[in-house]
Motif scaffolding. Structure first.
Motif, PDB file in Angstrom:
ATOM      1  N   LYS A 135       0.832  -1.206   0.000  1.00  0.00           N
ATOM      2  CA  LYS A 135       0.000   0.000   0.000  1.00  0.00           C
ATOM      3  C   LYS A 135       0.864   1.252   0.000  1.00  0.00           C
ATOM      4  N   LEU A 136       1.961   1.227   0.752  1.00  0.00           N
ATOM      5  CA  LEU A 136       2.817   2.407   0.867  1.00  0.00           C
ATOM      6  C   LEU A 136       3.480   2.763  -0.462  1.00  0.00           C
ATOM      7  N   VAL A 137       4.059   1.766  -1.157  1.00  0.00           N
ATOM      8  CA  VAL A 137       4.799   2.068  -2.395  1.00  0.00           C
ATOM      9  C   VAL A 137       3.901   2.096  -3.630  1.00  0.00           C
ATOM     10  N   GLY A 138       2.649   1.680  -3.499  1.00  0.00           N
ATOM     11  CA  GLY A 138       1.743   1.714  -4.640  1.00  0.00           C
ATOM     12  C   GLY A 138       1.815   0.500  -5.534  1.00  0.00           C
ATOM     13  N   GLY A 139       2.505  -0.548  -5.074  1.00  0.00           N
ATOM     14  CA  GLY A 139       2.546  -1.798  -5.826  1.00  0.00           C
ATOM     15  C   GLY A 139       3.699  -1.910  -6.799  1.00  0.00           C
ATOM     16  N   LEU A 140       3.954  -3.125  -7.241  1.00  0.00           N
ATOM     17  CA  LEU A 140       4.960  -3.427  -8.257  1.00  0.00           C
ATOM     18  C   LEU A 140       4.231  -3.762  -9.551  1.00  0.00           C
ATOM     19  N   SER A 141       4.968  -3.885 -10.631  1.00  0.00           N
ATOM     20  CA  SER A 141       4.364  -4.291 -11.900  1.00  0.00           C
ATOM     21  C   SER A 141       4.999  -5.594 -12.368  1.00  0.00           C
ATOM     22  N   LYS A 142       4.309  -6.293 -13.261  1.00  0.00           N
ATOM     23  CA  LYS A 142       4.797  -7.580 -13.766  1.00  0.00           C
ATOM     24  C   LYS A 142       4.666  -7.594 -15.286  1.00  0.00           C
ATOM     25  N   PRO A 143       5.600  -6.912 -15.982  1.00  0.00           N
ATOM     26  CA  PRO A 143       5.549  -6.894 -17.452  1.00  0.00           C
ATOM     27  C   PRO A 143       5.590  -8.301 -18.023  1.00  0.00           C
ATOM     28  N   SER A 144       4.770  -8.558 -19.014  1.00  0.00           N
ATOM     29  CA  SER A 144       4.637  -9.912 -19.556  1.00  0.00           C
ATOM     30  C   SER A 144       5.931 -10.462 -20.139  1.00  0.00           C
ATOM     31  N   SER A 165       4.968   8.352  -3.369  1.00  0.00           N
ATOM     32  CA  SER A 165       5.419   7.549  -2.225  1.00  0.00           C
ATOM     33  C   SER A 165       6.933   7.556  -2.040  1.00  0.00           C
ATOM     34  N   ILE A 166       7.678   7.897  -3.102  1.00  0.00           N
ATOM     35  CA  ILE A 166       9.140   7.889  -3.020  1.00  0.00           C
ATOM     36  C   ILE A 166       9.641   8.820  -1.918  1.00  0.00           C
ATOM     37  N   LYS A 167       8.890   9.865  -1.647  1.00  0.00           N
ATOM     38  CA  LYS A 167       9.300  10.838  -0.626  1.00  0.00           C
ATOM     39  C   LYS A 167       9.123  10.313   0.798  1.00  0.00           C
ATOM     40  N   SER A 168       8.419   9.212   0.960  1.00  0.00           N
ATOM     41  CA  SER A 168       8.194   8.657   2.297  1.00  0.00           C
ATOM     42  C   SER A 168       9.497   8.116   2.892  1.00  0.00           C
ATOM     43  N   PRO A 169       9.765   8.386   4.170  1.00  0.00           N
ATOM     44  CA  PRO A 169      10.966   7.827   4.820  1.00  0.00           C
ATOM     45  C   PRO A 169      10.900   6.310   4.953  1.00  0.00           C
ATOM     46  N   GLY A 228      12.557   0.755   2.954  1.00  0.00           N
ATOM     47  CA  GLY A 228      12.261  -0.483   3.648  1.00  0.00           C
ATOM     48  C   GLY A 228      11.091  -1.231   3.039  1.00  0.00           C
ATOM     49  N   ALA A 229      10.074  -0.481   2.611  1.00  0.00           N
ATOM     50  CA  ALA A 229       8.896  -1.107   2.018  1.00  0.00           C
ATOM     51  C   ALA A 229       9.231  -1.756   0.676  1.00  0.00           C
ATOM     52  N   MET A 230      10.013  -1.066  -0.154  1.00  0.00           N
ATOM     53  CA  MET A 230      10.407  -1.622  -1.450  1.00  0.00           C
ATOM     54  C   MET A 230      11.250  -2.874  -1.264  1.00  0.00           C
ATOM     55  N   ALA A 231      12.204  -2.812  -0.345  1.00  0.00           N
ATOM     56  CA  ALA A 231      13.067  -3.970  -0.102  1.00  0.00           C
ATOM     57  C   ALA A 231      12.255  -5.162   0.395  1.00  0.00           C
ATOM     58  N   LEU A 232      11.307  -4.903   1.274  1.00  0.00           N
ATOM     59  CA  LEU A 232      10.450  -5.970   1.794  1.00  0.00           C
ATOM     60  C   LEU A 232       9.660  -6.631   0.673  1.00  0.00           C
ATOM     61  N   LEU A 233       9.099  -5.829  -0.201  1.00  0.00           N
ATOM     62  CA  LEU A 233       8.309  -6.367  -1.312  1.00  0.00           C
ATOM     63  C   LEU A 233       9.158  -7.189  -2.271  1.00  0.00           C
ATOM     64  N   ILE A 234      10.312  -6.647  -2.648  1.00  0.00           N
ATOM     65  CA  ILE A 234      11.184  -7.348  -3.596  1.00  0.00           C
ATOM     66  C   ILE A 234      11.674  -8.665  -3.001  1.00  0.00           C
TER      67      ILE A 234
END
Length: 199
Positions: A8-17, A70-74, A78-84
């Motif tokens: 929710k914080l980062v707005g999701g990832l994408s999955k290009p075909s 969301s990039i401006k969020s402190p 951490g959120a991006m790393a957790l998702l990846i």
């Protein structure tokens, strides 16, 4: 932080075909250099794929602008790393749409890469200023500077580049259902230049 909270914080990832892993996109309209090149005849941004097709759907645009904000969020790093890390994907592409916004954004990307050491990252960019930060680039991130004009020679001063050509493409995707399949050239620091066929 829970994975659902990170999403929710980062707005999701994408999955290009075509991709073998996950990606992350922000609005192409907000590209600093690309938004100028898109109006230049013969440039690699002319007819940008991220400004047409499914990318123009309002739901997609809304998601991309949420990611940009969301990039401006402190908590973004951490959120991006957790998702990846949760995806357990071996490769990750930055900006299947959009580009690096500024130095602060680039430093955050570097931080995410350091926190996801099991993943190989690829960052294509037309932002030449990023070259000054290559000495700080994590080992698991390949930054490929994209030559701005079609059939322009790859800039020799960059360790990794990409070009768009009318003949002599090295990217195999068009010959294999428009998918990367087993190719990982874009993520390989030993591959100096990847030449994409103009389309």
């Amino acid at each position: 932080m829970k994975t659902s909270e990170a999403l929710k914080l980062v707005g999701g990832l994408s999955k290009p075909s075509k991709m073998p892993g996950w990606a992350y996109g922000i609005p192409a309209k907000e590209c600093k250099t690309g938004s100028k090149l898109v109006n230049v005849s013969g440039s690699t941004c002319e007819g940008c794929y991220a400004l047409k097709g499914c990318y123009v759907f309002q739901v997609v645009q809304n998601a991309q602008y949420r990611r940009l904000a969301s990039i401006k969020s402190p908590l973004w790093v951490g959120a991006m790393a957790l998702l990846i890390n949760s995806k357990k994907s071996k490769v990750f592409r930055w900006h299947d749409s959009g580009d690096v916004q500024d130095e602060a954004h680039l430093m955050k990307i570097f931080a995410v890469c350091k926190l996801t050491p099991e993943t190989r990252h690829w960052l294509p960019t037309r932002e030449a200023w990023t070259k000054h930060f290559l000495p700080q680039c994590p080992d698991n991130l390949v930054i490929r500077f994209s030559a701005p004009m079609v059939d322009q020679a790859a800039p020799a001063s960059w360790p990794n580049t990409s070009t768009v050509v009318t003949a002599g493409a090295t990217c195999p995707a068009p010959t294999q259902d428009n998918e990367c399949k087993d190719c990982r050239a874009c993520w390989d620091p030993e591959v100096k230049n990847v030449a994409y066929g103009q389309h």
